[in-house]
Structure formats: C-alpha cells, structure tokens
Enzyme design. Sequence first.
Site, mmCIF file in Angstrom:
data_model
loop_
_atom_site.group_PDB
_atom_site.id
_atom_site.type_symbol
_atom_site.label_atom_id
_atom_site.label_comp_id
_atom_site.label_asym_id
_atom_site.label_seq_id
_atom_site.Cartn_x
_atom_site.Cartn_y
_atom_site.Cartn_z
ATOM 1 N N GLY A 185 33.263 53.455 20.093
ATOM 2 C CA GLY A 185 34.429 53.737 19.260
ATOM 3 C C GLY A 185 35.662 53.051 19.820
ATOM 4 O O GLY A 185 35.906 51.865 19.606
ATOM 5 N N GLY A 186 36.478 53.811 20.562
ATOM 6 C CA GLY A 186 37.770 53.329 21.053
ATOM 7 C C GLY A 186 37.726 51.947 21.701
ATOM 8 O O GLY A 186 38.559 51.083 21.406
ATOM 9 N N GLU A 199 31.818 62.751 13.094
ATOM 10 C CA GLU A 199 33.054 62.979 12.317
ATOM 11 C C GLU A 199 32.726 63.191 10.846
ATOM 12 O O GLU A 199 33.380 63.983 10.155
ATOM 13 C CB GLU A 199 34.010 61.790 12.509
ATOM 14 C CG GLU A 199 34.637 61.827 13.901
ATOM 15 C CD GLU A 199 34.963 60.466 14.482
ATOM 16 O OE1 GLU A 199 35.064 59.475 13.724
ATOM 17 O OE2 GLU A 199 35.102 60.387 15.719
ATOM 18 N N HIS A 258 27.402 60.126 11.488
ATOM 19 C CA HIS A 258 28.365 60.221 12.593
ATOM 20 C C HIS A 258 28.941 61.639 12.655
ATOM 21 O O HIS A 258 29.157 62.283 11.621
ATOM 22 C CB HIS A 258 29.488 59.195 12.406
ATOM 23 C CG HIS A 258 30.338 59.083 13.625
ATOM 24 N ND1 HIS A 258 31.354 59.966 13.892
ATOM 25 C CD2 HIS A 258 30.292 58.225 14.671
ATOM 26 C CE1 HIS A 258 31.899 59.646 15.059
ATOM 27 N NE2 HIS A 258 31.278 58.596 15.543
ATOM 28 N N SER A 300 32.476 57.683 24.535
ATOM 29 C CA SER A 300 33.314 57.232 25.647
ATOM 30 C C SER A 300 32.662 56.155 26.509
ATOM 31 O O SER A 300 32.861 56.129 27.729
ATOM 32 C CB SER A 300 33.775 58.427 26.496
ATOM 33 O OG SER A 300 34.561 59.303 25.701
ATOM 34 N N ASN A 349 32.170 50.873 16.274
ATOM 35 C CA ASN A 349 32.559 51.683 15.118
ATOM 36 C C ASN A 349 34.082 51.757 15.091
ATOM 37 O O ASN A 349 34.692 52.479 15.874
ATOM 38 C CB ASN A 349 31.939 53.083 15.280
ATOM 39 C CG ASN A 349 32.387 54.036 14.190
ATOM 40 O OD1 ASN A 349 32.989 53.623 13.195
ATOM 41 N ND2 ASN A 349 32.096 55.315 14.375
ATOM 42 N N TRP A 350 34.682 51.006 14.186
ATOM 43 C CA TRP A 350 36.146 50.935 14.141
ATOM 44 C C TRP A 350 36.777 52.187 13.522
ATOM 45 O O TRP A 350 37.988 52.356 13.571
ATOM 46 C CB TRP A 350 36.596 49.709 13.343
ATOM 47 C CG TRP A 350 36.349 48.389 14.008
ATOM 48 C CD1 TRP A 350 35.686 48.147 15.185
ATOM 49 C CD2 TRP A 350 36.778 47.110 13.527
ATOM 50 N NE1 TRP A 350 35.677 46.800 15.458
ATOM 51 C CE2 TRP A 350 36.341 46.137 14.453
ATOM 52 C CE3 TRP A 350 37.486 46.689 12.398
ATOM 53 C CZ2 TRP A 350 36.589 44.773 14.282
ATOM 54 C CZ3 TRP A 350 37.728 45.336 12.231
ATOM 55 C CH2 TRP A 350 37.285 44.393 13.167
ATOM 56 N N LYS A 351 35.991 53.009 12.862
ATOM 57 C CA LYS A 351 36.505 54.212 12.182
ATOM 58 C C LYS A 351 37.621 53.809 11.216
ATOM 59 O O LYS A 351 37.554 52.738 10.616
ATOM 60 C CB LYS A 351 36.938 55.261 13.218
ATOM 61 C CG LYS A 351 35.824 55.500 14.261
ATOM 62 C CD LYS A 351 36.072 56.640 15.187
ATOM 63 C CE LYS A 351 34.908 56.762 16.159
ATOM 64 N NZ LYS A 351 35.018 57.911 17.045
ATOM 65 N N GLY A 383 35.288 60.236 21.996
ATOM 66 C CA GLY A 383 36.746 60.133 22.015
ATOM 67 C C GLY A 383 37.418 61.024 23.052
ATOM 68 O O GLY A 383 38.626 61.205 23.026
HETATM 69 P P1 PGA Z 1 34.219 56.707 21.466
HETATM 70 O O1 PGA Z 1 33.515 56.917 20.028
HETATM 71 O O2 PGA Z 1 33.557 55.495 22.089
HETATM 72 O O3 PGA Z 1 35.678 56.470 21.156
HETATM 73 O O4 PGA Z 1 33.971 57.942 22.238
HETATM 74 C C1 PGA Z 1 32.133 56.751 19.870
HETATM 75 C C2 PGA Z 1 31.774 56.978 18.437
HETATM 76 O O5 PGA Z 1 32.456 57.762 17.751
HETATM 77 O O6 PGA Z 1 30.804 56.383 17.936
#
Ligand code: PGA
Length: 249
Positions: free
Chosen positions: A233-234, A96, A94, A212, A9-11, A172
């Site tokens: 994510g990251g 967010e 998600h 994470s 997930n590149w956001k 995150g």
């Molecule tokens: P993260 O994000 O791996 O940076 O914790 C995961 C996500 O938001 O899907």
Amino acid sequence: MRNNIVAGNWKMNNDSSETEVLLTQLKSFKKPEGVRIMVAPAFTQLAQSTALLKDDAVAVVAQNINAAASGAYTGEVSASMLKGVGVHTVILGHSERRSLFHETDAGLASKVKSTLDAGMEVIFCFGEELKERKSNTHFDVVAQQIRVALFELPVSAWKQIILAYEPVWAIGTGETASPSQAQEMHSYIRSLIASKYDQATADSVSILYGGSVKPNNAQEIFAGEDVDGGLIGGASLKAEDFMAIVNAF
Ligand code: PGA
C-alpha cells in the site's frame, strides 16, 4: 504458475498528473528478471496507466469489479469494461472493501467467478483482525474466508488465482507480521489448498504478504519459503520505495 510478484495497491490516491509522474518514474527503473510487477491505480486512471505502461514490464491492475456483466448498477464497473482498457487482473476482498463497504465472502465468491469467467486473474485478499489473532482463531478465520470465496472453484481456475494474506492489524499501521508469522500462515494456506485440491495446485499458487511492507523489511519477509512477494500500500506511492521492494527477493 507460481511467480514472485510485487503489486502496488494505490487505493484512492493519485490523480491524473500524479499518476503520470509516478508511472514515468517507475518506467525509468531497470526491472529485475523473474518478478511480476503490478500497480493498481483508481478506476479513473486505468486507461491512462495502461497507455503509459504500454511497452513496460509493469502491469496495470484494478482494485474492484461488480460481479454483473452489465445493467442497472449505478456507479459500478464490470470485468469486460476493465478488459477493454487493457486490465487483466483485479484485486478482490481487500480488508478496506470488507470493512468499509461491507463485502462478504459469499459476495466475493461471485465477484471471483465473474472475473475468472471474463478470462481475468484475481488477487484475492484475506486476513484476520487483531482480536482474532489475540484469541488464536486466525487460522480458522483465514480458512473460512478462503473456503467460502474460493473452494467452489474447479481446480483449473486456480491458474488465474493469486492469494494475498493481509492481517488487518498490519495494514497501514506500520506494524508487520513477523517473517515467521507470515511464513507460518502461508504454509498453512498451502496445506489447506493441498487438502482440498492437490499438492501440485497448492505448490503453483503465488501467495503474497501484505501489511506495512517497506524497503527495510521486504527482504526478510520475502525470504519465507511460502512467501512469493507482496501487496504494497503506502510504500507503492513512492517509485524508489516500491522498486526497492521489487528488488528485495
Ligand atoms: P500498507 O497497505 O502497505 O500501507 O500497509 C497494504 C494493503 O492495504 O494492501
């Protein structure tokens, strides 16, 4: 069918030139058999990404849709628009989107329905906040999120559903659920689906863990019997890290 899946997930990251660099790097890696690999760039990079990945095993996924088919919804994008640029899977729910854009489980239920009606697949995200885990209500919170958004669906729709358990306190933050906390929740989710539908449906749903996940912890998390991969994510923003996670099964 239950698959091993790693989705990035590149956001709101990667403009056009950054997308080209990252996808060109991803293309150069040999992909393992038996793992579905996906990336979710921003809307503006979807057409570019499906073109770049045309002959590659990596699929392109969207981060959101609007539930309506078309009309006066300034700034929004429909399922059929995404299909038109070669996208067949959408991330919904998600944390967010829930916290920053006030998405609710009831609203997500209609987004899920529109996506499935368009013949697309959903990666449905859910998970508890830290205070809910601390007060030991995390199983109830997750059950409620899944019930409201997904349990009105007919059993046949579950072929188009992928689940992603993402405890909000792990996204995150660098803090992951322990492998046993992830396995415990995934096993609970499977039992919830079995009791509402049937065991075969529960056994065939892929349940990803997100929060994470990094190259140094992916293997122990994915080792859980009911953990079928990750939503990343990251670490999905670096080709080497992402591919190390893809190879962690
Ligand atoms: P993260 O994000 O791996 O940076 O914790 C995961 C996500 O938001 O899907």
